[in-house]
Design a protein around this motif. Structure first.
Motif, mmCIF file in Angstrom:
data_model
loop_
_atom_site.group_PDB
_atom_site.id
_atom_site.type_symbol
_atom_site.label_atom_id
_atom_site.label_comp_id
_atom_site.label_asym_id
_atom_site.label_seq_id
_atom_site.Cartn_x
_atom_site.Cartn_y
_atom_site.Cartn_z
ATOM 1 N N ALA A 26 -33.018 -22.240 10.422
ATOM 2 C CA ALA A 26 -32.911 -20.898 11.338
ATOM 3 C C ALA A 26 -32.421 -19.697 10.845
ATOM 4 O O ALA A 26 -32.581 -18.324 11.305
ATOM 5 C CB ALA A 26 -31.702 -21.397 12.273
ATOM 6 N N ARG A 27 -31.345 -19.781 9.697
ATOM 7 C CA ARG A 27 -30.979 -18.515 8.891
ATOM 8 C C ARG A 27 -32.302 -17.822 8.288
ATOM 9 O O ARG A 27 -32.370 -16.680 8.429
ATOM 10 C CB ARG A 27 -30.092 -18.838 7.980
ATOM 11 C CG ARG A 27 -28.607 -19.272 8.381
ATOM 12 C CD ARG A 27 -27.663 -19.547 7.389
ATOM 13 N NE ARG A 27 -27.609 -18.670 6.110
ATOM 14 C CZ ARG A 27 -26.966 -17.554 5.886
ATOM 15 N NH1 ARG A 27 -25.987 -17.094 6.964
ATOM 16 N NH2 ARG A 27 -26.985 -17.006 4.981
ATOM 17 N N ARG A 28 -33.039 -18.731 7.720
ATOM 18 C CA ARG A 28 -34.351 -18.144 6.917
ATOM 19 C C ARG A 28 -35.141 -17.559 7.744
ATOM 20 O O ARG A 28 -36.082 -16.517 7.553
ATOM 21 C CB ARG A 28 -34.942 -19.358 6.077
ATOM 22 C CG ARG A 28 -34.196 -19.738 4.854
ATOM 23 C CD ARG A 28 -34.554 -20.846 4.206
ATOM 24 N NE ARG A 28 -36.062 -20.905 3.625
ATOM 25 C CZ ARG A 28 -36.583 -21.514 2.969
ATOM 26 N NH1 ARG A 28 -36.045 -22.754 2.803
ATOM 27 N NH2 ARG A 28 -37.846 -21.221 2.443
ATOM 28 N N ALA A 29 -35.245 -18.275 9.068
ATOM 29 C CA ALA A 29 -36.202 -17.281 10.126
ATOM 30 C C ALA A 29 -35.746 -16.232 10.717
ATOM 31 O O ALA A 29 -36.427 -15.377 11.429
ATOM 32 C CB ALA A 29 -36.392 -18.385 11.147
ATOM 33 N N GLY A 30 -34.232 -15.798 10.451
ATOM 34 C CA GLY A 30 -33.817 -14.785 11.120
ATOM 35 C C GLY A 30 -32.901 -14.866 12.355
ATOM 36 O O GLY A 30 -32.416 -13.897 12.843
ATOM 37 N N LEU A 31 -32.609 -16.094 12.820
ATOM 38 C CA LEU A 31 -31.883 -16.377 13.784
ATOM 39 C C LEU A 31 -30.353 -16.435 13.505
ATOM 40 O O LEU A 31 -30.079 -16.666 12.695
ATOM 41 C CB LEU A 31 -32.260 -17.654 14.673
ATOM 42 C CG LEU A 31 -33.588 -17.740 15.349
ATOM 43 C CD1 LEU A 31 -34.795 -17.704 14.562
ATOM 44 C CD2 LEU A 31 -33.640 -18.964 16.406
ATOM 45 N N ARG A 32 -29.400 -16.025 14.655
ATOM 46 C CA ARG A 32 -28.081 -16.443 14.305
ATOM 47 C C ARG A 32 -28.011 -17.755 14.746
ATOM 48 O O ARG A 32 -28.702 -18.260 15.553
ATOM 49 C CB ARG A 32 -27.408 -15.555 15.428
ATOM 50 C CG ARG A 32 -27.461 -13.984 15.173
ATOM 51 C CD ARG A 32 -26.383 -13.128 15.843
ATOM 52 N NE ARG A 32 -26.606 -11.782 15.851
ATOM 53 C CZ ARG A 32 -25.718 -10.762 16.417
ATOM 54 N NH1 ARG A 32 -24.434 -11.554 16.955
ATOM 55 N NH2 ARG A 32 -25.797 -9.533 16.280
ATOM 56 N N VAL A 33 -26.733 -18.236 14.169
ATOM 57 C CA VAL A 33 -26.803 -19.858 14.242
ATOM 58 C C VAL A 33 -25.320 -20.232 14.659
ATOM 59 O O VAL A 33 -24.286 -19.674 14.280
ATOM 60 C CB VAL A 33 -26.800 -20.290 12.829
ATOM 61 C CG1 VAL A 33 -26.765 -21.761 12.970
ATOM 62 C CG2 VAL A 33 -28.107 -19.963 12.370
ATOM 63 N N LEU A 34 -25.362 -20.966 15.938
ATOM 64 C CA LEU A 34 -24.216 -21.770 16.360
ATOM 65 C C LEU A 34 -24.120 -23.087 15.808
ATOM 66 O O LEU A 34 -24.966 -23.873 16.240
ATOM 67 C CB LEU A 34 -24.087 -21.680 17.879
ATOM 68 C CG LEU A 34 -23.027 -22.887 18.473
ATOM 69 C CD1 LEU A 34 -21.532 -22.187 18.257
ATOM 70 C CD2 LEU A 34 -23.082 -22.825 20.139
ATOM 71 N N GLY A 35 -23.276 -23.509 14.866
ATOM 72 C CA GLY A 35 -23.210 -24.895 14.347
ATOM 73 C C GLY A 35 -22.223 -25.873 15.211
ATOM 74 O O GLY A 35 -21.172 -25.387 15.670
ATOM 75 N N VAL A 36 -22.652 -26.839 15.384
ATOM 76 C CA VAL A 36 -22.023 -27.881 16.272
ATOM 77 C C VAL A 36 -21.751 -29.234 15.517
ATOM 78 O O VAL A 36 -22.732 -29.611 14.961
ATOM 79 C CB VAL A 36 -22.292 -27.973 17.605
ATOM 80 C CG1 VAL A 36 -23.722 -28.354 17.747
ATOM 81 C CG2 VAL A 36 -21.606 -28.851 18.530
ATOM 82 N N GLY A 37 -20.602 -29.732 15.617
ATOM 83 C CA GLY A 37 -20.205 -31.160 15.060
ATOM 84 C C GLY A 37 -19.037 -31.260 14.224
ATOM 85 O O GLY A 37 -18.329 -30.304 14.272
ATOM 86 N N PRO A 38 -18.672 -32.374 13.593
ATOM 87 C CA PRO A 38 -17.490 -32.471 12.732
ATOM 88 C C PRO A 38 -17.467 -31.189 11.768
ATOM 89 O O PRO A 38 -18.571 -30.828 11.319
ATOM 90 C CB PRO A 38 -17.470 -33.893 12.098
ATOM 91 C CG PRO A 38 -18.596 -34.611 13.065
ATOM 92 C CD PRO A 38 -19.499 -33.693 13.657
ATOM 93 N N ALA A 39 -16.132 -30.802 11.565
ATOM 94 C CA ALA A 39 -16.047 -29.688 10.868
ATOM 95 C C ALA A 39 -16.500 -29.728 9.479
ATOM 96 O O ALA A 39 -16.335 -30.711 8.849
ATOM 97 C CB ALA A 39 -14.673 -29.327 10.634
#
Length: 256
Positions: free
Chosen positions: A203-216
């Motif tokens: 996603a980062r390489r595509a240029g999107l902002r990223v919301l990560g989800v899951g165990p820290a």
């Protein structure tokens, strides 16, 4: 990280693109079980730490990795086939959604274009979303279009045979770049929702902002996202969706 979090929570995307496994559907454990069963089918033991290395990896690459790390390169195709067969059986038996995923998707549905970008085969994604009651909320499902192999340089989707676009798997940016394009928005105006580092990188390489989800994750990995939350039922995230996304009321209905 805090400054980046505030930046994301004060921003309104024009589209949202979700990963499927481990983000919408609780299938990461199914992949783990499927890998273990495939190893057992051939009398092999999973190498130490293999589960973490395999997370978010395209299933064909995973089968190849399983063969390489057990010194059985001739079994790559057979391990890949067994892996996919076991996974599909497990998902059919237990199609469970991730905590908060249904509410988050319902909240956005009808307000923004929604898409799914996955490394799984299309029929597997369709089955998973359908069994979870989520398929109707997504305009597009984007998956790799060819078996992974040596790929040309460059960040965008690669050229294909007879003019057909080749969509490479994560961590290449193709699935996310294509999903944003199909949603009719520039990548910088779209949000990716991801649980794996391979997906975050894509996603980062595509240029999107990223919301990560899951165990820290580690601080270093978390800092590769714009915000990391442990689950989509986080009030921080649900409140952002309610406050920042204009449009009609979310779609109702059962089975969401």
């Amino acid at each position: 990280m805090a400054a980046r979090s505030h930046s994301l929570l004060g921003w309104s995307p024009e589209a949202v693109v979700f990963d499927c496994d481990g983000t919408l559907v609780d299938s990461e454990r199914h992949w783990q079980d499927a890998r273990n069963r495939a190893f057992r089918d051939f009398g092999l033991l999973p190498p130490p730490g293999f589960a973490e290395r395999a997370k978010g990896v395209h299933y064909v690459d995973c089968g190849r990795l399983m063969a390489e790390e057990t010194n059985k390169p001739d079994l790559a195709d057979d391990l890949t086939a067994a892996l996919l067969d076991h996974f599909r059986t497990l998902v059919a038996e237990d199609p469970v959604t991730m905590p908060g995923a249904v509410d988050f998707v319902r909240l956005l549905s009808g307000r923004l274009p929604l898409a799914v970008a996955s490394n799984c085969p299309e029929e597997v994604v369709e089955e998973s979303l359908g069994r979870a009651g989520l398929r109707r909320h997504f305009l597009h499902v984007v998956v790799p279009t060819k078996t992974p192999g040596p790929a040309p340089a460059g960040e965008g989707p690669a050229g294909g045979d007879a003019g057909r676009q080749v969509v490479r798997p994560k961590p290449w940016p193709d699935v996310y770049a294509t999903a944003a394009q199909l949603c009719g928005v520039p990548p910088a105006s779209a949000l990716a929702v991801e649980d794996s580092m391979a997906g975050v990188e894509s996603a980062r390489r595509a240029g999107l902002r990223v919301l990560g989800v899951g165990p820290a994750p580690s601080r270093e990995d978390a800092d590769r996202t714009d915000l990391w939350v442990t689950a989509l039922h986080s009030e921080e995230v649900l409140g952002w969706a309610r406050d920042q996304v204009p449009g009609p009321a979310p779609r109702g209905g059962g089975g969401g």
